[in-house]
Design a protein around this motif. Structure first.
Motif, PDB file in Angstrom:
ATOM      1  N   HIS A  84       0.819  -1.214   0.000  1.00 31.10           N
ATOM      2  CA  HIS A  84       0.000   0.000   0.000  1.00 31.10           C
ATOM      3  C   HIS A  84       0.850   1.261   0.000  1.00 31.10           C
ATOM      4  O   HIS A  84       0.331   2.363   0.195  1.00 31.10           O
ATOM      5  CB  HIS A  84      -0.948   0.002   1.198  1.00 31.10           C
ATOM      6  N   LEU A  85       2.162   1.103  -0.216  1.00 29.19           N
ATOM      7  CA  LEU A  85       3.053   2.244  -0.363  1.00 29.19           C
ATOM      8  C   LEU A  85       3.614   2.278  -1.780  1.00 29.19           C
ATOM      9  O   LEU A  85       3.946   1.232  -2.351  1.00 29.19           O
ATOM     10  CB  LEU A  85       4.217   2.153   0.627  1.00 29.19           C
ATOM     11  N   THR A  86       3.741   3.461  -2.349  1.00 29.32           N
ATOM     12  CA  THR A  86       4.444   3.607  -3.616  1.00 29.32           C
ATOM     13  C   THR A  86       5.919   3.278  -3.399  1.00 29.32           C
ATOM     14  O   THR A  86       6.406   3.265  -2.257  1.00 29.32           O
ATOM     15  CB  THR A  86       4.322   5.041  -4.151  1.00 29.32           C
ATOM     16  N   ASN A  87       6.641   3.021  -4.471  1.00 34.92           N
ATOM     17  CA  ASN A  87       8.059   2.710  -4.330  1.00 34.92           C
ATOM     18  C   ASN A  87       8.809   3.823  -3.594  1.00 34.92           C
ATOM     19  O   ASN A  87       9.633   3.558  -2.710  1.00 34.92           O
ATOM     20  CB  ASN A  87       8.685   2.493  -5.706  1.00 34.92           C
ATOM     21  N   GLU A  88       8.528   5.051  -3.974  1.00 30.20           N
ATOM     22  CA  GLU A  88       9.203   6.189  -3.352  1.00 30.20           C
ATOM     23  C   GLU A  88       8.913   6.259  -1.856  1.00 30.20           C
ATOM     24  O   GLU A  88       9.826   6.450  -1.032  1.00 30.20           O
ATOM     25  CB  GLU A  88       8.755   7.495  -4.019  1.00 30.20           C
ATOM     26  N   ASP A  89       7.656   6.094  -1.492  1.00 28.71           N
ATOM     27  CA  ASP A  89       7.286   6.176  -0.079  1.00 28.71           C
ATOM     28  C   ASP A  89       7.740   4.955   0.701  1.00 28.71           C
ATOM     29  O   ASP A  89       7.992   5.047   1.906  1.00 28.71           O
ATOM     30  CB  ASP A  89       5.769   6.369   0.069  1.00 28.71           C
ATOM     31  N   LEU A  90       7.838   3.806   0.024  1.00 28.97           N
ATOM     32  CA  LEU A  90       8.338   2.612   0.699  1.00 28.97           C
ATOM     33  C   LEU A  90       9.798   2.812   1.115  1.00 28.97           C
ATOM     34  O   LEU A  90      10.182   2.509   2.252  1.00 28.97           O
ATOM     35  CB  LEU A  90       8.200   1.389  -0.205  1.00 28.97           C
ATOM     36  N   VAL A  91      10.610   3.324   0.208  1.00 28.85           N
ATOM     37  CA  VAL A  91      12.014   3.590   0.531  1.00 28.85           C
ATOM     38  C   VAL A  91      12.108   4.629   1.644  1.00 28.85           C
ATOM     39  O   VAL A  91      12.893   4.475   2.596  1.00 28.85           O
ATOM     40  CB  VAL A  91      12.783   4.053  -0.718  1.00 28.85           C
ATOM     41  N   LYS A  92      11.301   5.659   1.552  1.00 27.25           N
ATOM     42  CA  LYS A  92      11.291   6.692   2.592  1.00 27.25           C
ATOM     43  C   LYS A  92      10.919   6.091   3.945  1.00 27.25           C
ATOM     44  O   LYS A  92      11.568   6.372   4.973  1.00 27.25           O
ATOM     45  CB  LYS A  92      10.302   7.792   2.221  1.00 27.25           C
ATOM     46  N   PHE A  93       9.891   5.257   3.968  1.00 28.36           N
ATOM     47  CA  PHE A  93       9.443   4.621   5.203  1.00 28.36           C
ATOM     48  C   PHE A  93      10.522   3.713   5.777  1.00 28.36           C
ATOM     49  O   PHE A  93      10.801   3.737   6.990  1.00 28.36           O
ATOM     50  CB  PHE A  93       8.161   3.823   4.942  1.00 28.36           C
TER      51      PHE A  93
ATOM     52  N   LYS B 267      13.729   3.856   5.344  1.00 29.28           N
ATOM     53  CA  LYS B 267      14.845   4.663   5.845  1.00 29.28           C
ATOM     54  C   LYS B 267      14.516   5.229   7.228  1.00 29.28           C
ATOM     55  O   LYS B 267      15.386   5.309   8.110  1.00 29.28           O
ATOM     56  CB  LYS B 267      15.158   5.790   4.872  1.00 29.28           C
ATOM     57  N   ILE B 268      13.263   5.632   7.414  1.00 31.20           N
ATOM     58  CA  ILE B 268      12.826   6.121   8.727  1.00 31.20           C
ATOM     59  C   ILE B 268      12.884   4.985   9.750  1.00 31.20           C
ATOM     60  O   ILE B 268      13.351   5.166  10.881  1.00 31.20           O
ATOM     61  CB  ILE B 268      11.403   6.708   8.625  1.00 31.20           C
ATOM     62  N   CYS B 269      12.418   3.810   9.341  1.00 31.13           N
ATOM     63  CA  CYS B 269      12.479   2.646  10.239  1.00 31.13           C
ATOM     64  C   CYS B 269      13.917   2.300  10.591  1.00 31.13           C
ATOM     65  O   CYS B 269      14.232   1.933  11.730  1.00 31.13           O
ATOM     66  CB  CYS B 269      11.807   1.438   9.588  1.00 31.13           C
ATOM     67  N   ARG B 270      14.798   2.423   9.617  1.00 31.76           N
ATOM     68  CA  ARG B 270      16.205   2.081   9.809  1.00 31.76           C
ATOM     69  C   ARG B 270      16.820   2.854  10.969  1.00 31.76           C
ATOM     70  O   ARG B 270      17.549   2.295  11.785  1.00 31.76           O
ATOM     71  CB  ARG B 270      16.980   2.353   8.518  1.00 31.76           C
ATOM     72  N   VAL B 271      16.509   4.137  11.047  1.00 27.64           N
ATOM     73  CA  VAL B 271      17.085   4.970  12.109  1.00 27.64           C
ATOM     74  C   VAL B 271      16.262   4.894  13.392  1.00 27.64           C
ATOM     75  O   VAL B 271      16.617   5.517  14.389  1.00 27.64           O
ATOM     76  CB  VAL B 271      17.233   6.439  11.659  1.00 27.64           C
ATOM     77  N   SER B 272      15.161   4.135  13.347  1.00 26.21           N
ATOM     78  CA  SER B 272      14.300   3.983  14.526  1.00 26.21           C
ATOM     79  C   SER B 272      14.491   2.625  15.190  1.00 26.21           C
ATOM     80  O   SER B 272      13.685   2.224  16.024  1.00 26.21           O
ATOM     81  CB  SER B 272      12.831   4.167  14.129  1.00 26.21           C
ATOM     82  N   LEU B 273      15.546   1.925  14.811  1.00 21.25           N
ATOM     83  CA  LEU B 273      15.844   0.626  15.399  1.00 21.25           C
ATOM     84  C   LEU B 273      16.768   0.784  16.598  1.00 21.25           C
ATOM     85  O   LEU B 273      17.702   1.592  16.589  1.00 21.25           O
ATOM     86  CB  LEU B 273      16.514  -0.289  14.372  1.00 21.25           C
ATOM     87  N   ALA B 274      16.509  -0.013  17.620  1.00 23.25           N
ATOM     88  CA  ALA B 274      17.424  -0.098  18.751  1.00 23.25           C
ATOM     89  C   ALA B 274      18.670  -0.883  18.332  1.00 23.25           C
ATOM     90  O   ALA B 274      18.742  -1.414  17.215  1.00 23.25           O
ATOM     91  CB  ALA B 274      16.717  -0.785  19.923  1.00 23.25           C
ATOM     92  N   GLU B 275      19.639  -0.982  19.203  1.00 26.90           N
ATOM     93  CA  GLU B 275      20.847  -1.740  18.897  1.00 26.90           C
ATOM     94  C   GLU B 275      20.479  -3.181  18.544  1.00 26.90           C
ATOM     95  O   GLU B 275      19.697  -3.824  19.241  1.00 26.90           O
ATOM     96  CB  GLU B 275      21.792  -1.722  20.097  1.00 26.90           C
ATOM     97  N   ASN B 276      21.028  -3.658  17.435  1.00 28.86           N
ATOM     98  CA  ASN B 276      20.754  -4.999  16.903  1.00 28.86           C
ATOM     99  C   ASN B 276      19.311  -5.166  16.427  1.00 28.86           C
ATOM    100  O   ASN B 276      18.860  -6.292  16.191  1.00 28.86           O
ATOM    101  CB  ASN B 276      21.072  -6.091  17.931  1.00 28.86           C
ATOM    102  N   GLY B 277      18.592  -4.055  16.286  1.00 28.99           N
ATOM    103  CA  GLY B 277      17.199  -4.134  15.847  1.00 28.99           C
ATOM    104  C   GLY B 277      17.066  -4.602  14.408  1.00 28.99           C
ATOM    105  O   GLY B 277      17.972  -4.437  13.581  1.00 28.99           O
ATOM    106  N   LEU B 278      15.903  -5.181  14.103  1.00 32.62           N
ATOM    107  CA  LEU B 278      15.615  -5.710  12.773  1.00 32.62           C
ATOM    108  C   LEU B 278      14.265  -5.221  12.265  1.00 32.62           C
ATOM    109  O   LEU B 278      13.336  -4.999  13.051  1.00 32.62           O
ATOM    110  CB  LEU B 278      15.587  -7.242  12.795  1.00 32.62           C
ATOM    111  N   ILE B 279      14.167  -5.071  10.963  1.00 29.98           N
ATOM    112  CA  ILE B 279      12.883  -4.877  10.287  1.00 29.98           C
ATOM    113  C   ILE B 279      12.498  -6.217   9.678  1.00 29.98           C
ATOM    114  O   ILE B 279      13.307  -6.834   8.971  1.00 29.98           O
ATOM    115  CB  ILE B 279      12.991  -3.819   9.180  1.00 29.98           C
ATOM    116  N   VAL B 280      11.304  -6.686   9.969  1.00 31.69           N
ATOM    117  CA  VAL B 280      10.827  -7.936   9.377  1.00 31.69           C
ATOM    118  C   VAL B 280       9.704  -7.614   8.396  1.00 31.69           C
ATOM    119  O   VAL B 280       8.728  -6.943   8.748  1.00 31.69           O
ATOM    120  CB  VAL B 280      10.316  -8.925  10.442  1.00 31.69           C
TER     121      VAL B 280
END
Length: 231
Positions: free
Chosen positions: A143-152, A154-167
């Motif tokens: 439900h995200l466009t390619n542009e907004d998916l990458v943006k999202f 990247k935001i998640c990437r910097v919102s991870l705790a130490e050793n955090g993962l995006i699944v």
């Protein structure tokens, strides 16, 4: 107990039609497991079992994420939060743009002290306020466009705790091409397209597995754990 937070919609742009059509579609869907799974509620048990095995395999590695806080993206009525994430994390936040789904989630799991904040917004407008050990994105990134998916991401990437993962757990096309569903206003991408978008988001694959035991005729489903690349 959870607190529902409304966030402002972002400025209007062309892609708003894509998002508005999805919002209209989901507003007509009943706030039930069968509803959020598109009439395939019977796959929930199998889905959760595979997800739990996948998550457990991530939590026993040498550089495993912690167990403090997780985020359920496109949380629906809280199916994944209640039956998966709350087993492993002390606090779970939910983000979901459908207010009826979110209200149902609040009642569905409000008895748990692990319920954190409930954010009523689309992922294209969401800015996390916490650091997360795991950010779980299932059947929502289409439900995200390619542009907004990458943006999202990247935001998640910097919102991870130490050793955090995006699944990420998503349908993929067998053809490798991106298919657009004009009914629910979503995109089903090929695996290579997803991997390219992850690359653009400065993420690397920690683990990739296929969902098994789903009925024939459904899209293939991949479970992908992503870790930030070193800066």
């Amino acid at each position: 107990m959870g607190t529902v937070v409304d966030e402002e919609m972002k400025d209007t742009k062309e892609d708003d039609f894509f998002y508005e059509n999805a919002k209209i579609y989901w507003s007509k869907i009943p706030a039930t497991v069968d509803g959020v799974l598109g009439g395939f509620g019977y796959i929930s048990k199998c889905d959760l079992e595979s997800s739990e095995q996948f998550l457990q395999s991530l939590l026993i590695t040498a550089n495993a994420p912690g167990g403090e806080r997780a985020l359920d993206c496109g949380a629906g009525i809280g199916r994944i939060t209640k039956h998966l994430l709350m087993k492993f994390f002390k606090t779970v936040d939910l983000v979901e743009q459908n207010k009826e789904f979110l209200n149902k989630a609040h009642h569905f799991i409000s008895s748990s002290k692990k319920l954190g904040k409930l954010y009523c917004t689309g992922l294209q407008s969401f800015i996390p306020e916490y650091k997360y050990d795991v950010i779980w994105c299932q059947w929502v990134l289409g439900h995200l466009t390619n542009e907004d998916l990458v943006k999202f991401l990247k935001i998640c990437r910097v919102s991870l705790a130490e050793n955090g993962l995006i699944v990420v757990k998503e349908n993929i096309t067998s053809s490798g091409e991106t298919e657009k569903d004009t009914v629910d206003s979503s995109l089903t991408r090929g695996l290579n397209t997803l991997l390219e978008l992850f690359e653009q988001s400065n993420l690397k694959i920690e683990k990739l597995e296929s969902q098994t035991k789903f009925p024939k005729g459904l899209y293939p489903v991949k479970m992908i754990a992503l870790r930030p690349k070193s800066d």
